[in-house]
Design a protein around this motif. Structure first.
Motif, PDB file in Angstrom:
ATOM      1  N   SER A 176       0.705  -1.196   0.123  1.00  0.00           N
ATOM      2  CA  SER A 176       0.000   0.088  -0.084  1.00  0.00           C
ATOM      3  C   SER A 176       0.950   1.372   0.027  1.00  0.00           C
ATOM      4  N   GLY A 177       0.241   2.251  -0.236  1.00  0.00           N
ATOM      5  CA  GLY A 177       1.026   3.592   0.019  1.00  0.00           C
ATOM      6  C   GLY A 177      -0.042   4.954  -0.304  1.00  0.00           C
ATOM      7  N   ASP A 178       0.725   5.886  -0.184  1.00  0.00           N
ATOM      8  CA  ASP A 178      -0.105   7.294   0.031  1.00  0.00           C
ATOM      9  C   ASP A 178      -0.426   7.692  -1.609  1.00  0.00           C
ATOM     10  N   ILE A 179      -1.798   7.977  -1.903  1.00  0.00           N
ATOM     11  CA  ILE A 179      -2.197   8.015  -3.226  1.00  0.00           C
ATOM     12  C   ILE A 179      -1.404   9.426  -3.694  1.00  0.00           C
ATOM     13  N   ASN A 180      -1.084  10.178  -2.744  1.00  0.00           N
ATOM     14  CA  ASN A 180      -0.395  11.378  -3.074  1.00  0.00           C
ATOM     15  C   ASN A 180       0.848  11.272  -3.795  1.00  0.00           C
ATOM     16  N   GLN A 181       1.511   9.947  -3.333  1.00  0.00           N
ATOM     17  CA  GLN A 181       2.857   9.732  -3.967  1.00  0.00           C
ATOM     18  C   GLN A 181       2.718   8.773  -5.083  1.00  0.00           C
ATOM     19  N   ILE A 182       1.698   8.918  -5.855  1.00  0.00           N
ATOM     20  CA  ILE A 182       1.422   7.898  -6.787  1.00  0.00           C
ATOM     21  C   ILE A 182       2.531   7.836  -7.821  1.00  0.00           C
ATOM     22  N   SER A 183       3.094   8.917  -8.298  1.00  0.00           N
ATOM     23  CA  SER A 183       4.037   8.939  -9.242  1.00  0.00           C
ATOM     24  C   SER A 183       5.051   7.907  -8.794  1.00  0.00           C
ATOM     25  N   ASP A 184       5.740   8.252  -7.706  1.00  0.00           N
ATOM     26  CA  ASP A 184       6.933   7.485  -6.985  1.00  0.00           C
ATOM     27  C   ASP A 184       6.567   6.043  -6.831  1.00  0.00           C
ATOM     28  N   LEU A 185       5.349   5.466  -6.660  1.00  0.00           N
ATOM     29  CA  LEU A 185       4.793   4.241  -6.415  1.00  0.00           C
ATOM     30  C   LEU A 185       4.416   3.594  -7.605  1.00  0.00           C
ATOM     31  N   LEU A 186       4.210   4.090  -8.566  1.00  0.00           N
ATOM     32  CA  LEU A 186       3.480   3.425  -9.850  1.00  0.00           C
ATOM     33  C   LEU A 186       4.699   3.243 -10.763  1.00  0.00           C
ATOM     34  N   SER A 187       5.685   4.246 -10.753  1.00  0.00           N
ATOM     35  CA  SER A 187       6.578   4.064 -11.899  1.00  0.00           C
ATOM     36  C   SER A 187       7.428   2.856 -11.831  1.00  0.00           C
ATOM     37  N   PRO A 188       7.891   2.313 -10.644  1.00  0.00           N
ATOM     38  CA  PRO A 188       8.802   1.235 -10.842  1.00  0.00           C
ATOM     39  C   PRO A 188       7.790  -0.076 -11.113  1.00  0.00           C
ATOM     40  N   ILE A 189       6.584  -0.166 -10.966  1.00  0.00           N
ATOM     41  CA  ILE A 189       5.733  -1.153 -11.357  1.00  0.00           C
ATOM     42  C   ILE A 189       5.402  -1.209 -12.541  1.00  0.00           C
ATOM     43  N   VAL A 190       5.100   0.029 -13.237  1.00  0.00           N
ATOM     44  CA  VAL A 190       4.797  -0.017 -14.631  1.00  0.00           C
ATOM     45  C   VAL A 190       6.016  -0.534 -15.457  1.00  0.00           C
ATOM     46  N   SER A 191       7.205   0.260 -14.960  1.00  0.00           N
ATOM     47  CA  SER A 191       8.450   0.212 -15.623  1.00  0.00           C
ATOM     48  C   SER A 191       8.647  -1.534 -15.989  1.00  0.00           C
ATOM     49  N   ALA A 192       8.646  -2.308 -14.906  1.00  0.00           N
ATOM     50  CA  ALA A 192       8.796  -3.676 -14.834  1.00  0.00           C
ATOM     51  C   ALA A 192       7.760  -4.381 -15.541  1.00  0.00           C
ATOM     52  N   ALA A 193       6.605  -3.930 -15.853  1.00  0.00           N
ATOM     53  CA  ALA A 193       5.796  -4.991 -16.306  1.00  0.00           C
ATOM     54  C   ALA A 193       5.989  -5.238 -17.865  1.00  0.00           C
ATOM     55  N   SER A 194       5.512  -6.461 -18.241  1.00  0.00           N
ATOM     56  CA  SER A 194       5.552  -6.988 -19.741  1.00  0.00           C
ATOM     57  C   SER A 194       4.540  -6.048 -20.307  1.00  0.00           C
ATOM     58  N   LYS A 195       3.252  -5.936 -19.893  1.00  0.00           N
ATOM     59  CA  LYS A 195       2.222  -5.468 -20.508  1.00  0.00           C
ATOM     60  C   LYS A 195       1.559  -4.812 -19.462  1.00  0.00           C
ATOM     61  N   VAL A 196       0.735  -3.624 -19.613  1.00  0.00           N
ATOM     62  CA  VAL A 196      -0.141  -2.837 -18.645  1.00  0.00           C
ATOM     63  C   VAL A 196      -1.445  -3.062 -19.459  1.00  0.00           C
ATOM     64  N   TYR A 197      -2.626  -3.328 -18.508  1.00  0.00           N
ATOM     65  CA  TYR A 197      -4.145  -3.341 -18.825  1.00  0.00           C
ATOM     66  C   TYR A 197      -4.714  -2.331 -18.184  1.00  0.00           C
ATOM     67  N   THR A 198      -5.241  -1.457 -18.702  1.00  0.00           N
ATOM     68  CA  THR A 198      -5.975  -0.320 -18.091  1.00  0.00           C
ATOM     69  C   THR A 198      -6.883   0.593 -18.959  1.00  0.00           C
ATOM     70  N   ASP A 199      -7.910   1.078 -18.426  1.00  0.00           N
ATOM     71  CA  ASP A 199      -8.772   1.796 -19.265  1.00  0.00           C
ATOM     72  C   ASP A 199      -8.463   3.503 -18.867  1.00  0.00           C
ATOM     73  N   ILE A 200      -7.593   3.587 -17.921  1.00  0.00           N
ATOM     74  CA  ILE A 200      -7.515   4.925 -17.488  1.00  0.00           C
ATOM     75  C   ILE A 200      -7.149   6.087 -18.180  1.00  0.00           C
ATOM     76  N   ILE A 201      -5.978   5.647 -19.259  1.00  0.00           N
ATOM     77  CA  ILE A 201      -5.512   6.755 -19.959  1.00  0.00           C
ATOM     78  C   ILE A 201      -6.638   6.751 -21.066  1.00  0.00           C
ATOM     79  N   PHE A 202      -7.759   6.154 -21.308  1.00  0.00           N
ATOM     80  CA  PHE A 202      -8.544   6.370 -22.301  1.00  0.00           C
ATOM     81  C   PHE A 202      -9.849   7.089 -21.955  1.00  0.00           C
ATOM     82  N   GLU A 203      -9.773   7.607 -20.530  1.00  0.00           N
ATOM     83  CA  GLU A 203     -10.981   8.032 -19.587  1.00  0.00           C
ATOM     84  C   GLU A 203     -10.805   9.690 -19.976  1.00  0.00           C
ATOM     85  N   SER A 204     -11.851  10.288 -19.801  1.00  0.00           N
ATOM     86  CA  SER A 204     -12.083  11.697 -19.716  1.00  0.00           C
ATOM     87  C   SER A 204     -11.190  12.382 -18.511  1.00  0.00           C
ATOM     88  N   LYS A 205     -10.900  13.560 -18.400  1.00  0.00           N
ATOM     89  CA  LYS A 205     -10.189  14.118 -17.533  1.00  0.00           C
ATOM     90  C   LYS A 205     -10.777  13.985 -16.065  1.00  0.00           C
TER      91      LYS A 205
END
Length: 497
Positions: A176-205
């Motif tokens: 777990s972690g503080d959502i306000n630190q999402i950039s630092d928390l998520l970066s290593p996870i995404v960088s190490a992933a073979s593929k990323v499944y998400t609909d977030i980047i296709f969502e409205s602001k």
């Protein structure tokens, strides 16, 4: 020396969290064999608060082992495992919680959690991100849950937060972690992933905290966005729809509970004489809650007379007159699961001949279509719709309607049904062309809406009639989830004597 109050409260919180965590992990391993019995020594659960009801704080709402009403922590864990099993090795799925939406200034709407996020986590607070990662072991996954931290000042204004420790100990996140630190928390996870499944980047602001974070492109967001842009991004929607489409026993039980309570509210409403649409709408919303629902699943339609010809009429502000019918489309929600019911009945309590004839045409069609909501019938929602069109044409021809050409398109302009579950239109984007399978839940809602023109028989002009039930598909027969709402003409008339 008298201990610091804040230190004492924190100690008690940690003690109880450890007790909950220990018992929850034990539950996930042993619940299938033994019943759950938790013990907290001298610590009172009432001294600890979370951002949503739990059995420890609200035993009148949740049973032992349930994370949300009717759904256990074990079931949520199995859902995540099922999703992970559909991902490639070392892939991750990223989901965001909904945001609080505001009417104006500090005045907010009721919070409604993103259904995919809720389905996988049971976490019912805003501003959170869940990451489910498929490990190199086909039978294992890791669950990250990033949430708002505990903040006494913010909680005094906006309500209690569960916090990062509860994300681990109560909601069974591995990290777990503080959502306000999402950039630092998520970066290593995404960088190490073979593929990323998400609909977030296709969502409205405005869809979620995370989608807004990405669109704002702060310096932190730029880093995450660049990582996502260079990653192999795939839509999560189709994968999660496949996981959600077949309902578990617990989900069906929740929908049945909502259907039963809502059906009883409908029948109680039919027993009474109403003169205003708004009074009938208010009565139903009250009765949904009184009968055990958490509230209304959607804004109700209470449409008297010609208002019934408007499919999504929600003004609900006209007078109900003798000689008219009233069409009511409403339903309650329990534990996040909805029910969807429509009934049409005479304001006076007794059908006129023409009203009864048109009503019976719709009811006969609905009965036929419901009877086919079974796996061994091998029909899709689209095929059921075609069957409904054929039945309605035959019925209307017998009543003197000219059904040549495209006449039915004006009289029956909507689809026969849709999938239901955590949403009124559940698993959006799921095809209605595939045969229905056992454990899918759908609506069956034929309707007729006769324009007030000379093209139609005079005694039917201006009428709108729809009959809708929520139905669970089973192998050999349908399970009607809303049977308590009476719909036979004789039963409706008998309610008023």
């Amino acid at each position: 020396m008298r201990p610091c109050v804040h230190a004492l409260n924190n100690c008690r919180r940690q003690t109880l969290l450890r007790a909950i965590a220990s018992n929850t992990r034990w539950l996930l391993k042993r619940r299938e064999t033994f019943p759950l019995h938790r013990s907290y020594a001298s610590v009172s659960a009432a001294e600890l608060q979370f951002g949503q009801p739990l059995h420890e704080t609200h035993p009148h709402l949740l049973k032992a082992g349930e994370l949300t009403p009717g759904i256990t922590a074990l079931e949520y864990a199995r859902r995540r495992s099922k999703l992970a099993s559909k991902l490639p090795k070392n892939a991750v799925a990223i989901l965001a919680a909904s945001e609080i939406k505001y009417r104006s200034g500090a005045v907010f709407y009721d919070f409604h959690q993103d259904s995919n996020f809720f389905y996988l986590t049971g976490f019912n607070e805003p501003d959170a991100v869940a990451v489910i990662g498929k490990s190199t072991d086909d039978d294992d996954h890791i669950f990250h849950l990033f949430v708002r931290p505990k903040d006494a000042k913010a909680e005094q204004w906006d309500g209690v937060r569960s916090g990062t420790q509860a994300a681990l100990d109560v909601f069974n996140a591995d990290e777990s972690g503080d959502i306000n630190q999402i950039s630092d928390l998520l970066s290593p996870i995404v960088s190490a992933a073979s593929k990323v499944y998400t609909d977030i980047i296709f969502e409205s602001k405005t869809k979620s905290f995370f989608s807004r974070f990405l669109h704002d492109r702060s310096s932190k967001a730029e880093g995450i966005a660049k990582i996502l842009e260079t990653s192999s991004i795939l839509h999560l929607k189709d994968v999660i729809n496949d996981v959600r489409t077949l309902k578990s026993d617990a989900e069906i039980a929740n929908m049945r509970r909502a259907g039963q309570a809502s059906g009883r509210a409908f029948t109680d409403a039919m027993r009474q004489a109403w003169t205003k649409e708004k009074d009938l709408a208010a009565f139903l919303e009250y009765q949904f809650r009184r009968q055990g629902c958490d509230g209304s699943a959607y804004i109700p339609v209470v449409a008297g007379g010609q208002n019934a010809r408007i499919i999504h009429y929600t003004q609900n502000n006209h007078i109900l007159k003798e000689g008219q019918t009233v069409l009511v489309d409403a339903g309650g929600e329990y534990g996040g699961y909805i029910t969807d019911i429509t009934r049409t009945w005479p304001v006076s309590g007794h059908f006129a001949h023409a009203q009864k004839d048109l009503y019976d045409a719709v009811l006969t069609t609905q009965r036929h279509c419901i009877s086919l909501c079974r796996a061994n019938a091998s029909v899709s929602l689209d095929e059921l719709h075609n069957i409904a069109e054929t039945d309605l044409k035959d019925q209307l021809s017998q009543l003197g309607f000219d059904m040549s050409g495209k006449a039915l398109e004006s009289l029956f302009p909507h689809h026969l049904g849709h999938y239901i579950g955590l949403e009124v239109h559940d698993t959006p984007g799921q095809s209605r062309r595939t045969p229905l399978r056992a454990r899918q839940c759908v609506t069956v809602e034929p309707g007729l809406y006769v324009p007030n023109t000379e093209a139609y028989p005079a005694h039917f002009r201006g009428m709108g009639i729809r009959i809708e039930d929520s139905v669970c598909v089973q192998d050999g027969h349908p399970l009607v989830l809303t049977t308590e709402a009476v719909k036979e003409t004789e039963d409706i008339e008998a309610l008023r004597g």
